[in-house]
Design a protein around this motif. Structure first.
Motif, mmCIF file in Angstrom:
data_model
loop_
_atom_site.group_PDB
_atom_site.id
_atom_site.type_symbol
_atom_site.label_atom_id
_atom_site.label_comp_id
_atom_site.label_asym_id
_atom_site.label_seq_id
_atom_site.Cartn_x
_atom_site.Cartn_y
_atom_site.Cartn_z
ATOM 1 N N GLY A 110 2.063 2.263 -3.292
ATOM 2 C CA GLY A 110 1.046 2.717 -4.238
ATOM 3 C C GLY A 110 0.285 1.604 -4.925
ATOM 4 N N VAL A 111 0.469 0.365 -4.487
ATOM 5 C CA VAL A 111 -0.243 -0.755 -5.096
ATOM 6 C C VAL A 111 -1.705 -0.727 -4.665
ATOM 7 C CG1 VAL A 111 -0.420 -3.276 -5.224
ATOM 8 C CG2 VAL A 111 1.836 -2.172 -5.217
ATOM 9 N N LYS A 112 -2.593 -0.727 -5.610
ATOM 10 C CA LYS A 112 -4.028 -0.691 -5.327
ATOM 11 C C LYS A 112 -4.732 -1.979 -5.724
ATOM 12 C CE LYS A 112 -4.248 4.315 -6.134
ATOM 13 N NZ LYS A 112 -2.826 4.462 -6.528
ATOM 14 N N ARG A 113 -4.014 -2.853 -6.454
ATOM 15 C CA ARG A 113 -4.687 -4.019 -7.016
ATOM 16 C C ARG A 113 -3.682 -5.162 -7.125
ATOM 17 N NH1 ARG A 113 -7.019 -1.311 -10.810
ATOM 18 N NH2 ARG A 113 -9.100 -1.310 -9.892
ATOM 19 N N GLY A 122 0.815 -1.205 0.000
ATOM 20 C CA GLY A 122 0.000 0.000 0.000
ATOM 21 C C GLY A 122 0.850 1.256 0.000
ATOM 22 N N ARG A 161 -6.744 -1.197 1.676
ATOM 23 C CA ARG A 161 -7.370 -0.626 0.476
ATOM 24 C C ARG A 161 -6.677 -1.169 -0.770
ATOM 25 N NH1 ARG A 161 -8.396 5.746 2.172
ATOM 26 N NH2 ARG A 161 -9.867 5.307 3.867
ATOM 27 N N ILE A 162 -6.556 -2.477 -0.829
ATOM 28 C CA ILE A 162 -5.973 -3.160 -1.976
ATOM 29 C C ILE A 162 -6.994 -4.170 -2.473
ATOM 30 C CG2 ILE A 162 -4.148 -4.687 -2.794
ATOM 31 C CD1 ILE A 162 -2.250 -3.420 -0.846
ATOM 32 N N GLU A 163 -7.349 -4.057 -3.742
ATOM 33 C CA GLU A 163 -8.339 -4.949 -4.336
ATOM 34 C C GLU A 163 -7.670 -6.237 -4.801
ATOM 35 O OE1 GLU A 163 -11.506 -5.077 -8.083
ATOM 36 O OE2 GLU A 163 -9.958 -3.532 -7.991
ATOM 37 N N GLU A 202 3.475 1.347 -13.435
ATOM 38 C CA GLU A 202 3.642 0.865 -12.065
ATOM 39 C C GLU A 202 4.153 -0.576 -12.073
ATOM 40 O OE1 GLU A 202 -0.194 1.151 -10.283
ATOM 41 O OE2 GLU A 202 -0.409 3.305 -10.680
ATOM 42 N N TRP A 235 -0.827 -4.644 -16.835
ATOM 43 C CA TRP A 235 -1.025 -3.502 -15.934
ATOM 44 C C TRP A 235 0.265 -2.669 -15.852
ATOM 45 C CZ3 TRP A 235 -4.940 -1.189 -13.289
ATOM 46 C CH2 TRP A 235 -4.583 -0.295 -12.266
ATOM 47 N N CYS A 279 -5.832 -8.359 3.500
ATOM 48 C CA CYS A 279 -6.373 -7.432 2.502
ATOM 49 C C CYS A 279 -7.786 -6.966 2.838
ATOM 50 C CB CYS A 279 -6.342 -8.065 1.116
ATOM 51 S SG CYS A 279 -4.703 -8.108 0.355
ATOM 52 N N THR A 337 0.442 1.241 -17.115
ATOM 53 C CA THR A 337 0.446 2.253 -16.060
ATOM 54 C C THR A 337 1.840 2.741 -15.684
ATOM 55 O OG1 THR A 337 0.598 0.649 -14.242
ATOM 56 C CG2 THR A 337 -1.617 1.201 -15.061
#
Length: 548
Positions: free
Chosen positions: A19-22, A16, A42-44, A67, A61, A38, A65
């Motif tokens: 910056g990892v969101k997924r 997190g 706030r990580i999907e 990322e 991804w 999880c 992106t």
């Protein structure tokens, strides 16, 4: 109920902070602590149907992106399933972090459940492969992995997550590494100016870049460098190399070059190892690369024709060259050469406009694909995905989009559907079109279920010729029509398979119905498959006639 903070919490919190969101994942025993962690983060979790698909999604991804794309699978066979996809990411220079569950550290060597030397399995396909030693080491190891994935020549890394490291209490005072950023290998300004001067002194110079500079900000920098320097900057990421159909008749211009700067571009099979006739015998080479072994490989291939070189990562070098070009007057002497190169890349045979099939209920690949361009032109951020095989090459020759994801130098097939799901997540408002053959569709068919579950609409254009056409064409060419074997497939209804998963499916056998079918599929708002029956033509080889 409250619980003490453990290694899985440290992992999720570190991701997190980066910056990892997924995370693209498939559940399994070893990684249940991470799934639990999880819930409060706030990580999907995007839960897929095959471990390799999770890595392919992380790959796409990352490319779209910039990322680090994160995939997570369970240990043992889950890890083994995922590892094959690392090769595609590696050859595409895509920063991917593969997190794999792992047998407990305190049971290694004792015959633990699904015990495997996972780091050793992944090592040949990854930039770095390791196993976390403890809960307290979790954050530091994740930070190291992400920095390595981004640094130098970007690429995938693999990190094993032993269950005892995930479940044990984390006593470290701090979890978050100071930085997740890439470690830059800068190109000296003087060296950049010298390389640019050498290029400008040549009559027909080229700057060739590799896959890492063909997406996002790096691609924009490449275009800026061409404009500022007046020298063509050409990206190469196709397994067809100099015969890449998306580059039109570029091979004819490459053969005329007298000085080539390899900017993160390997001298390998895609450049015919720097040998004539693909590249002139007297062509000089300059090279900037993040990896010293690549410089040595070029020396072995071209000998004394490698006249200057430097160690630096492609992104830093691109910026240094751009600054050098902007600091000096733009030379107009290469204007005609640059126009000729760009015209050659844009060239497509006039005969394609009237291409057709003589077979009833089938069409030429151009007839199947040309109508797709209108949809790709409808949005400034649309995405084109092209998998391997002959139909993938036709797609790359016929179609273009602001964002493109292909199977890359690896030359593998099968990733198109996972790529499309990740592209939809990365570009939620833009059309996503993925073109593949019927063979490719079979690799990850079940990801249509993932697409429906997560409501990820895209259009899969399946060129159905009922065979493994690339291999068929090789056999036909090398052994003759009487020795064709092992290439046949059924003319299956992949549209019906998609509909069975809850998506939109339509079979198309008439060229006049392709455009309406595309419109219907797009308006459905569902993951869609157009099963287009085509004649199995060989992939195009584009050559511009003299004087054209």
């Amino acid at each position: 109920m409250t619980r003490s903070r453990n290694g899985a919490d440290a992992l999720v919190q570190t991701l997190g902070a980066a910056g990892v969101k997924r995370i693209f994942t498939l559940s399994g025993n070893h990684i249940m602590p991470v799934f639990d962690a999880c819930v409060d983060a706030r990580i999907e979790l995007v839960h897929v149907r095959h471990e390799a698909a999770a890595v392919h999604m992380a790959d796409a991804w990352a490319r779209l992106t910039g990322e680090v794309g994160v995939a997570m699978v369970t240990g043992g066979p889950g890890h083994a399933n995922a590892v094959s996809a690392l090769y595609t990411a590696s050859m595409a220079e895509s920063p991917v972090l593969l997190l794999s569950g792992h047998a407990p550290n305190n049971q290694i060597g004792m015959g633990a459940f699904q015990e495997m030397r996972q780091a050793d399995v992944a090592e040949p396909l990854a930039k770095w492969s390791a196993t976390v030693g403890s809960a307290d080491a979790m954050a530091g190891d994740v930070g190291t992995a992400m920095r390595i994935a981004r640094s130098g020549r970007p690429g995938p890394v693999s990190l094993g997550l032993p269950t005892d490291a995930l479940e044990a209490a984390c006593t470290a005072q701090t979890d978050t590494p100071q930085s997740f950023d890439a470690i830059a290998q800068a190109l000296d300004a003087g060296v950049a100016a010298s390389l640019l001067q050498r290029l400008r002194a040549a009559q027909r110079p080229l700057i060739l870049t590799g896959p890492a500079t063909m997406m996002g900000p790096a691609l924009a920098r490449a275009r800026e460098l061409e404009a500022a320097s007046g020298i063509p900057v050409i990206g190469m990421e196709s397994p067809r190399g100099v015969a890449d159909p998306s580059l039109g008749a570029f091979a004819q211009m490459l053969a005329q070059a007298d000085c080539i700067l390899l900017l993160g571009k390997r001298v390998d099979f895609t450049l015919k190892f720097g040998k004539p006739p693909a590249i002139a015998a007297d062509c000089a080479f300059l090279q900037v690369d993040a990896d010293a072994p690549e410089l040595e490989r070029t020396r072995r291939a071209v000998g004394s024709r490698l006249e200057a070189w430097a160690l630096a990562d492609a992104a830093s070098a691109m910026n240094a060259l751009l600054r050098a070009a902007m600091a000096s007057a733009r030379s107009p002497r290469h204007g005609s050469w640059t126009r000729d190169v760009r015209d050659a890349i844009a060239y497509r045979p006039e005969a394609w406009r009237t291409a057709s099939s003589a077979l009833d209920g089938r069409m030429h690949p151009v007839q199947a694909l040309a109508p797709v361009q209108q949809l790709l032109d409808s949005h400034p951020d649309s995405v084109l995905i092209a998998d391997g095989g002959e139909i993938g090459q036709w797609a790359q020759a016929c179609l273009h989009a602001p964002n493109r994801v292909v199977n890359g130098v690896a030359g593998s097939i099968g990733a198109a559907l996972p790529f499309a799901l990740a592209a939809r997540l990365a570009r939620p408002d833009a059309p996503v079109v993925t073109v593949m053959g019927d063979g490719t569709f079979g690799f990850h068919t079940a990801e249509m279920d993932t697409a429906v579950r997560y409501r990820l609409p895209f259009i899969a254009v399946v060129g159905n010729d009922a065979r493994w056409n690339a291999e068929y064409q090789i056999q036909l060419r090398d052994y003759g029509k009487d020795r064709l074997i092992g290439c046949e497939l059924l003319p299956a209804r992949y549209d019906a398979v998609t509909a069975a998963f809850g998506g939109f499916g339509k079979q198309v056998t008439d060229p006049a119905q392709v455009a309406p079918a595309i419109d219907e599929a797009y308006r459905s708002g569902l993951p869609a498959c157009l099963n287009i029956m085509i004649e199995g033509f060989p992939a195009p080889t584009v050559s511009r006639p003299a004087g054209a």
